[in-house]
Design a protein around this motif. Structure first.
Motif, PDB file in Angstrom:
ATOM      1  N   GLN A 346      27.097  29.512 -16.706  1.00 21.10           N
ATOM      2  CA  GLN A 346      28.147  29.380 -15.697  1.00 21.10           C
ATOM      3  C   GLN A 346      27.555  28.937 -14.364  1.00 21.10           C
ATOM      4  O   GLN A 346      26.482  29.398 -13.964  1.00 21.10           O
ATOM      5  N   ARG A 347      28.245  28.031 -13.688  1.00 19.63           N
ATOM      6  CA  ARG A 347      27.819  27.632 -12.344  1.00 19.63           C
ATOM      7  C   ARG A 347      27.997  28.811 -11.395  1.00 19.63           C
ATOM      8  O   ARG A 347      28.998  29.532 -11.470  1.00 19.63           O
ATOM      9  N   ALA A 348      27.022  29.016 -10.509  1.00 26.00           N
ATOM     10  CA  ALA A 348      26.996  30.242  -9.715  1.00 26.00           C
ATOM     11  C   ALA A 348      27.151  29.960  -8.229  1.00 26.00           C
ATOM     12  O   ALA A 348      26.649  28.961  -7.703  1.00 26.00           O
ATOM     13  N   ILE A 349      27.850  30.875  -7.574  1.00 25.63           N
ATOM     14  CA  ILE A 349      28.026  30.861  -6.123  1.00 25.63           C
ATOM     15  C   ILE A 349      27.179  31.982  -5.527  1.00 25.63           C
ATOM     16  O   ILE A 349      27.089  33.077  -6.092  1.00 25.63           O
ATOM     17  N   VAL A 350      26.525  31.708  -4.402  1.00 25.17           N
ATOM     18  CA  VAL A 350      25.763  32.737  -3.694  1.00 25.17           C
ATOM     19  C   VAL A 350      26.734  33.586  -2.899  1.00 25.17           C
ATOM     20  O   VAL A 350      27.335  33.130  -1.928  1.00 25.17           O
ATOM     21  N   ARG A 351      26.911  34.821  -3.355  1.00 27.04           N
ATOM     22  CA  ARG A 351      27.860  35.715  -2.679  1.00 27.04           C
ATOM     23  C   ARG A 351      27.314  36.216  -1.350  1.00 27.04           C
ATOM     24  O   ARG A 351      27.989  36.190  -0.324  1.00 27.04           O
ATOM     25  N   ARG A 352      26.062  36.685  -1.378  1.00 28.72           N
ATOM     26  CA  ARG A 352      25.499  37.307  -0.181  1.00 28.72           C
ATOM     27  C   ARG A 352      23.999  37.051  -0.130  1.00 28.72           C
ATOM     28  O   ARG A 352      23.330  37.002  -1.164  1.00 28.72           O
ATOM     29  N   ILE A 353      23.482  36.886   1.082  1.00 30.70           N
ATOM     30  CA  ILE A 353      22.034  36.782   1.307  1.00 30.70           C
ATOM     31  C   ILE A 353      21.602  38.038   2.050  1.00 30.70           C
ATOM     32  O   ILE A 353      22.032  38.280   3.179  1.00 30.70           O
ATOM     33  N   ASN A 354      20.775  38.843   1.410  1.00 25.45           N
ATOM     34  CA  ASN A 354      20.305  40.095   1.990  1.00 25.45           C
ATOM     35  C   ASN A 354      18.890  39.905   2.528  1.00 25.45           C
ATOM     36  O   ASN A 354      18.000  39.462   1.804  1.00 25.45           O
ATOM     37  N   VAL A 355      18.691  40.215   3.789  1.00 31.46           N
ATOM     38  CA  VAL A 355      17.398  40.055   4.446  1.00 31.46           C
ATOM     39  C   VAL A 355      16.812  41.432   4.722  1.00 31.46           C
ATOM     40  O   VAL A 355      17.475  42.288   5.320  1.00 31.46           O
ATOM     41  N   GLY A 408      29.466  42.597 -12.993  1.00 31.71           N
ATOM     42  CA  GLY A 408      30.862  42.333 -13.318  1.00 31.71           C
ATOM     43  C   GLY A 408      31.299  40.908 -13.081  1.00 31.71           C
ATOM     44  O   GLY A 408      32.477  40.587 -13.230  1.00 31.71           O
ATOM     45  N   SER A 409      30.347  40.037 -12.690  1.00 31.14           N
ATOM     46  CA  SER A 409      30.692  38.633 -12.448  1.00 31.14           C
ATOM     47  C   SER A 409      29.648  37.757 -13.113  1.00 31.14           C
ATOM     48  O   SER A 409      28.458  38.042 -13.064  1.00 31.14           O
ATOM     49  N   ASN A 410      30.119  36.685 -13.750  1.00 31.48           N
ATOM     50  CA  ASN A 410      29.183  35.761 -14.392  1.00 31.48           C
ATOM     51  C   ASN A 410      29.009  34.465 -13.614  1.00 31.48           C
ATOM     52  O   ASN A 410      28.346  33.547 -14.085  1.00 31.48           O
ATOM     53  N   ASP A 411      29.607  34.373 -12.423  1.00 31.38           N
ATOM     54  CA  ASP A 411      29.477  33.155 -11.626  1.00 31.38           C
ATOM     55  C   ASP A 411      29.089  33.446 -10.183  1.00 31.38           C
ATOM     56  O   ASP A 411      29.290  32.618  -9.302  1.00 31.38           O
ATOM     57  N   GLN A 412      28.539  34.631  -9.918  1.00 30.04           N
ATOM     58  CA  GLN A 412      28.096  34.984  -8.581  1.00 30.04           C
ATOM     59  C   GLN A 412      26.726  35.645  -8.645  1.00 30.04           C
ATOM     60  O   GLN A 412      26.381  36.314  -9.629  1.00 30.04           O
ATOM     61  N   LEU A 413      25.989  35.452  -7.581  1.00 27.93           N
ATOM     62  CA  LEU A 413      24.696  36.132  -7.457  1.00 27.93           C
ATOM     63  C   LEU A 413      24.395  36.374  -5.990  1.00 27.93           C
ATOM     64  O   LEU A 413      24.970  35.740  -5.100  1.00 27.93           O
ATOM     65  N   ASP A 414      23.492  37.303  -5.754  1.00 28.17           N
ATOM     66  CA  ASP A 414      23.002  37.591  -4.410  1.00 28.17           C
ATOM     67  C   ASP A 414      21.558  37.121  -4.300  1.00 28.17           C
ATOM     68  O   ASP A 414      20.804  37.151  -5.277  1.00 28.17           O
ATOM     69  N   LEU A 415      21.190  36.682  -3.111  1.00 29.45           N
ATOM     70  CA  LEU A 415      19.794  36.339  -2.823  1.00 29.45           C
ATOM     71  C   LEU A 415      19.198  37.460  -1.982  1.00 29.45           C
ATOM     72  O   LEU A 415      19.739  37.810  -0.925  1.00 29.45           O
ATOM     73  N   ASN A 416      18.112  38.028  -2.463  1.00 33.21           N
ATOM     74  CA  ASN A 416      17.395  39.071  -1.733  1.00 33.21           C
ATOM     75  C   ASN A 416      16.144  38.453  -1.116  1.00 33.21           C
ATOM     76  O   ASN A 416      15.193  38.123  -1.826  1.00 33.21           O
ATOM     77  N   LEU A 417      16.177  38.284   0.193  1.00 31.98           N
ATOM     78  CA  LEU A 417      15.051  37.706   0.921  1.00 31.98           C
ATOM     79  C   LEU A 417      14.275  38.829   1.595  1.00 31.98           C
ATOM     80  O   LEU A 417      14.816  39.552   2.436  1.00 31.98           O
ATOM     81  N   SER A 418      13.015  38.994   1.218  1.00 29.32           N
ATOM     82  CA  SER A 418      12.150  39.985   1.857  1.00 29.32           C
ATOM     83  C   SER A 418      11.049  39.261   2.619  1.00 29.32           C
ATOM     84  O   SER A 418      10.454  38.315   2.111  1.00 29.32           O
ATOM     85  N   VAL A 419      10.822  39.686   3.838  1.00 30.33           N
ATOM     86  CA  VAL A 419       9.789  39.089   4.676  1.00 30.33           C
ATOM     87  C   VAL A 419       8.810  40.180   5.092  1.00 30.33           C
ATOM     88  O   VAL A 419       9.163  41.357   5.178  1.00 30.33           O
ATOM     89  N   GLU A 420       7.595  39.763   5.326  1.00 32.04           N
ATOM     90  CA  GLU A 420       6.551  40.675   5.791  1.00 32.04           C
ATOM     91  C   GLU A 420       6.098  40.188   7.157  1.00 32.04           C
ATOM     92  O   GLU A 420       5.402  39.177   7.275  1.00 32.04           O
ATOM     93  N   GLU A 421       6.526  40.894   8.185  1.00 34.82           N
ATOM     94  CA  GLU A 421       6.226  40.459   9.549  1.00 34.82           C
ATOM     95  C   GLU A 421       4.742  40.627   9.863  1.00 34.82           C
ATOM     96  O   GLU A 421       4.080  41.531   9.360  1.00 34.82           O
ATOM     97  N   LYS A 422       4.253  39.737  10.686  1.00 36.21           N
ATOM     98  CA  LYS A 422       2.878  39.846  11.165  1.00 36.21           C
ATOM     99  C   LYS A 422       2.897  39.766  12.689  1.00 36.21           C
ATOM    100  O   LYS A 422       3.885  39.291  13.282  1.00 36.21           O
ATOM    101  N   PRO A 423       1.848  40.215  13.349  1.00 32.45           N
ATOM    102  CA  PRO A 423       1.838  40.172  14.812  1.00 32.45           C
ATOM    103  C   PRO A 423       1.992  38.738  15.320  1.00 32.45           C
ATOM    104  O   PRO A 423       1.320  37.825  14.848  1.00 32.45           O
ATOM    105  N   THR A 424       2.905  38.548  16.271  1.00 31.20           N
ATOM    106  CA  THR A 424       3.120  37.223  16.859  1.00 31.20           C
ATOM    107  C   THR A 424       2.747  37.194  18.337  1.00 31.20           C
ATOM    108  O   THR A 424       2.811  36.144  18.955  1.00 31.20           O
TER     109      THR A 424
END
Length: 760
Positions: A346-355, A408-424
Motif C-alpha cells: 500500500q502507498r503510505a502517507i507520513v502521518r507524523r514526524i517525531n523529533v 490499525g492502518s496499512n497506508d500510514q506511518l510515522d517517522l521517528n527522527l533522533s538526533v544526538e546534540e554536540k557542543p556548538t
C-alpha cells in the motif's frame, strides 16, 4: 515419616538443626538470634502463624522459606510448651570490597560489575556469590585476551558479624594470535584471505589496534568478510565448515584454524522481474538492475539491485514494498537465474514526524531542514536529503531516521527522527603557534546555534606577527521563512608583511557589511552583500618602487565600497568528516565606482570527494582566481592574490610563490591557480574516531601577473607529502610534511607546516 528422621534429613540439606517431635498447635512464635534483621521480616517469610498445627511438612517448608531469603546460614526450630522458637544465625554483611592489582580497568567500573552479581558493601555475604564475582572478574579480562589472569580472594571476619573481601588480581599479559590457518582454499591464496580479516598475528600497528588479540565477535566478523568475498565472486556454495581456536599451555599463544569449502563459481544465466504493476513497468524495473546475463554471480550486486528497486518504490510512496530475488540454480552448468518479485503493497502517507534528542535545539530548527512533510506521500529521496541537510548543520553528532507503521492502518506511518546534540559553542582563550603566522594570542566566543535558534554569533580577537584581527559576525540562516539568510560583519584587521615572505608593507583596515543568502534549491545558494572598508597603508625603506608609485597616485588612505556576489553548490554528505559529494563556490568582489579605487576579484573553487573503500576517501580540490582594475585603474597591491603554504601548495613558505621583488619577497599577482589531490584515511587503530584523519597528497599551484624582478620565480610548483587533519574542540588543526618536486633556487622551502585552530 517419623519427625526425628525428617530432622536429620533437613540438617544435612540446610546445615541446620530443626525442630523434631510430635505435631502440635502453635500458641506463639518467638525469634532468637537476629541482629540486623527485624523480627517482622522473619515473620513475613515464615509460612506459619499462631493457631497452625506444626508437622513435618510445615517444618520443612518453614526452614526452606527462611533459607531461601539468603539472610541466614543456620536455622533451628524448637518447641517450648506450645511456643515455636525460631533460632537463626545471620549471614555476615560485607563491610568492604578491595581490589588490588587492577591496571587495565577503572576500579569503579569493576566494582559496578561486581555489584551486579551481589558483591558490594552492605550486601549479605555468600560464598556462591563470591565465586560468581571471581568468574565475573576473569570474564572481564578474558574479553581483553588475558587468559592467564589469576584472581585470589581473601575473606576476613570482623566484629559485629561483618567481613571484608579482598580480591588480588594478577592480570598477566594478553594472549597473542600466533597463527591463523585456513584449510580448503584453492581459488584464493591464504595471504589474500588473511588480508580480508581484522584478526592477525602481531605486527607493526597491532599494539594500537589489538587485532592480534583473539575476540569471538571479531572472528565472527572476519568469517562474514570471507563469506562476502566468496559470495561476491560467484561461489554460491561457499561454507565455513568448522573453526578451531586453541590456546597454549601457558595461555599466551592462540592458534586459529578455519576449514572452508569453496564450491564452484556460478554465473548469471538470466534476470527477470515481476510485479509492481501500476507503479513501474517490468522494463523500468529491469533497467534498475545492474546485473547482466553472463556475469559472475555477486551477492553484493544482488543486494544493491534489491535496494535500488526498494528505494525507487519508496520514492513513489511505497514504503512497505517487498522485493525478493528468487534463484533458479542449475548445479550442473553452475548457473543461476533470478526473478525479482516486487510487491508494492500500500502507498503510505507520513502521518507524523517525531523529533527526539534535541534538548537545546528548538524543534523548528530541525523541522525546517526536513524536506519530507507530514501529511505527504512517503519519499526516500526526501528523507535522505533531509538527513543530509541536518548533518551539514554541524549541530548534531549523529542523526537517525526510523519508520514506524501506524497501528490499525496499512497506508500510514510515522517517522521517528533522533538526533544526538554536540557542543556548538566555543570559548577560547590562550595561545597557538604556526610556522606561517608565528606566535598567536587567541581569545573569543563563538556559538553556531545561539540559544538553540540555529543562528550563529562569533567574536574573535587574534594576534600574530602577520595578522591581528578583532571581529564580530552574526548570521541568521532563516531571516525569512523561505530560507533567505542575513548576516552582519564588523572587523578591524592589521596586516604586517615586514617579517614574512611577502613584499614589505603594512596595513590597517576597518570594515563592516551586510550579506544575504538566497537558496536556489536544496544544494545551491546565491549570495550577495555590501560592505565598507577603510584602509591605511604604510611602507618602509625596503618596499618595492611599485608600492611607492601606487601610494603616490592613490594616497596611503583609501575607502572602498565593496559589492559581493557569490554562488555555492554543496552536495557533501557531512560538513566535517566528508566522504562523498562535492562543493563549488564562485565569488566576485567589486569595488563600486563610488570607491577610491576600481578593482575586482573573482575566485572559483571546486572540491570533490569520492570513497575509495570503506575507510579511504579521495579528495580533489581545484582553485582559480583572477583580479584586476577597471576604468583605467590598476589592482591595488594589497588586494593581490597569493599562494604557497598550508591551504594551497604545502612544502613552500606561506604566500611565497609567484612574482618577486628585488629582495626575493613575494609580490602576489592577478592570477592564481591551485590544485590538490589527497587520499584521506583514519589513523590505524582509530577507525571509529571521525575527527582525526591522515592523508597523502600531491599539491600544485602558481601565481601569475605583475612584473617579477626575480627570473624563473613564476611557473607551477609541485609537492608531495603526508598530512594529519584534526577537528579538535578548539578548532581545526592541520599538520603536514611535504617535499617540493620542482623547486627553484630562489624558492623558500618549508617541509613541515602546521596551523592550530581556525581563525577569522
Amino acid at each position: 515419616m517419623d519427625l526425628r528422621k525428617l530432622a536429620g534429613v533437613l540438617t544435612l540439606l540446610y546445615g541446620a538443626s530443626v525442630w523434631a517431635g510430635e505435631p502440635f498447635v502453635v500458641k506463639d512464635i518467638r525469634v532468637e538470634g537476629i541482629q540486623r534483621t527485624e523480627a517482622g521480616t522473619v515473620f513475613s517469610y515464615l509460612p506459619l502463624k499462631t493457631g497452625d498445627t506444626l508437622n513435618d511438612e510445615r517444618a520443612a517448608a518453614a526452614v526452606h522459606a527462611l533459607f531461601a531469603t539468603g539472610f541466614f546460614k543456620d536455622v533451628q526450630l524448637l518447641a517450648e510448651q506450645g511456643v515455636l522458637v525460631v533460632r537463626v544465625q545471620e549471614r555476615p554483611t560485607i563491610a568492604s570490597v578491595e581490589l588490588n592489582g587492577i591496571k587495565d580497568f577503572p576500579k569503579p567500573q569493576l566494582l559496578d560489575n561486581l555489584k551486579l552479581v551481589g558483591l558490594a558493601e552492605g550486601r549479605i555475604f555468600d560464598r556462591a556469590m563470591l565465586e560468581k564475582s571471581e568468574q565475573e572478574l576473569k570474564r572481564q579480562y578474558i574479553a581483553r585476551g588475558k587468559y592467564a589472569v589469576v584472581v585470589k580472594t581473601t575473606v576476613t571476619e570482623l566484629e559485629r558479624n561483618r567481613v571484608s573481601v579482598k580480591l588480588d588480581v594478577t592480570e598477566g599479559n594478553p594472549a597473542k594470535i600466533r597463527r591463523i590457518n585456513i584449510v580448503g582454499n584453492a581459488r584464493y591464496r591464504e595471504n589474500d584471505l588473511l588480508d580480508e580479516m581484522k584478526l592477525t598475528t602481531p605486527g607493526l600497528f597491532t599494539w594500537i589496534t589489538s587485532n592480534d588479540q583473539y575476540s569471538k565477535p571479531k572472528l565472527e566478523a572476519d568469517m562474514e568478510a570471507l563469506r562476502s568475498l566468496y559470495l561476491n565472486s560467484g561461489y554460491m556454495d561457499f561454507s565455513i565448515d568448522s573453526t578451531q581456536v586453541s590456546i597454549s599451555v601457558d595461555k599466551q599463544d592462540i592458534y586459529i584454524t578455519l576449514n572452508i569449502t569453496e564450491g564452484d563459481q556460478y554465473t548469471v544465466s538470466d534476470v527477470k522481474v515481476a510485479g509492481a504493476k501500476g507503479v513501474f513497468s517490468n522494463e523500468a524495473l529491469r533497467a534498475m538492475i545492474d546485473i547482466k546475463p553472463g556475469q559472475i554471480f555477486s551477492r553484493e550486486a544482488l543486494t544493491a539491485a534489491s535496494d535500488k528497486i526498494r528505494e525507487e518504490m519508496g520514492d513513489k510512496g511505497y514504503a512497505f514494498a517487498n522485493v525478493g530475488a528468487i534463484p533458479d540454480i542449475d548445479k550442473e552448468k553452475h548457473q543461476v537465474a533470478f526473478t525479482f518479485m516486487v510487491d508494492p503493497m500500500q502507498r503510505a502517507i507520513v502521518r507524523r514526524i517525531n523529533v527526539t534528542g534535541n534538548e537545546k535545539t528548538k524543534d523548528e530548527v530541525v523541522r525546517r531542514e526536513f524536506r519530507q512533510m507530514e501529511g505527504g506521500w512517503f519519499s526516500t529521496s526526501k528523507i535522505k536529503k533531509s538527513k543530509q541537510r541536518l548533518d551539514r548543520l554541524g549541530f548534531f553528532g549523529a542523526t537517525n531516521v526510523e519508520t514506524q507503521p501506524v497501528t490499525g492502518s496499512n497506508d500510514q506511518l510515522d517517522l521517528n527522527l533522533s538526533v544526538e546534540e554536540k557542543p556548538t559553542g566555543n570559548f577560547q582563550i590562550g595561545a597557538g603557534f604556526s610556522n606561517g603566522e608565528g606566535l598567536t594570542l587567541l581569545g573569543g566566543v563563538s556559538q553556531s546555534n545561539l540559544f538553540g535558534t540555529g543562528n550563529a554569533l562569533s567574536t574573535q580577537i587574534n594576534t600574530s606577527k602577520i595578522n591581528q584581527v578583532i571581529s564580530i559576525s552574526y548570521t541568521n540562516p532563516y531571516f525569512t521563512d523561505d530560507g533567505i539568510s542575513r548576516g552582519f560583519d564588523v572587523f578591524r584587521r592589521r596586516t604586517d608583511g615586514t617579517t614574512t615572505s611577502i613584499s614589505q608593507f603594512s596595513s590597517l583596515t576597518y570594515g563592516g557589511g551586510v550579506r544575504f543568502g538566497v537558496p536556489v534549491n536544496d544544494d545551491e545558494t546565491f549570495q550577495y552583500g555590501l560592505s565598507l572598508e577603510d584602509t591605511t597603508l604604510n611602507l618602509n625603506s625596503n618596499s618595492p618602487q611599485r608600492f611607492v608609485d601606487y601610494i603616490n597616485t592613490f594616497g596611503s588612505h583609501n575607502q572602498n565600497v565593496l559589492g559581493t556576489i557569490g554562488w555555492t553548490r554543496d552536495t557533501r554528505n557531512n560538513a566535517v568528516n566528508t566522504t562523498q559529494g562535492d562543493t563549488q563556490r564562485a565569488f566576485l568582489e567589486v569595488a563600486l565606482p563610488v570607491s577610491g579605487q576600481n578593482f575586482y576579484k573573482l575566485t572559483y573553487n571546486q572540491q570533490w570527494f569520492q570513497p575509495l573503500s570503506r575507510i579511504m576517501t579521495l579528495h580533489l580540490n581545484g582553485e582559480l582566481g583572477v583580479a584586476g582594475g577597471y576604468g583605467g585603474q590598476e589592482l591595488p597591491f594589497f588586494k593581490n592574490l597569493f599562494a604557497g603554504g598550508t591551504g594551497s601548495v604545502r612544502g613552500y613558505d606561506l604566500n611565497s610563490l609567484g612574482p618577486r621583488d628585488i629582495n626575493n619577497d613575494a609580490l602576489g599577482g592577478s592570477r592564481r591557480v591551485v590544485g590538490n589531490a589527497e587520499v584521506l584515511f583514519p589513523v590505524p587503530g582509530m577507525e571509529k574516531n571521525q575527527s582525526v584523519r591522515l592523508s597523502t597528497f600531491l599539491d600544485g599551484g602558481a601565481v601569475y601577473g605583475g612584473k617579477t624582478e626575480v627570473p624563473a620565480s613564476e611557473g607551477m610548483r609541485y609537492s608531495i607529502g603526508l598530512g594529519l587533519n584534526w577537528f579538535s574542540p578548539a578548532g581545526p588543526m592541520q599538520f603536514s610534511w611535504a617535499k617540493p618536486l620542482n623547486p627553484q633556487s630562489q624558492d623558500k622551502i618549508q617541509n613541515f607546516q602546521f596551523t592550530l585552530g581556525g581563525f577569522f
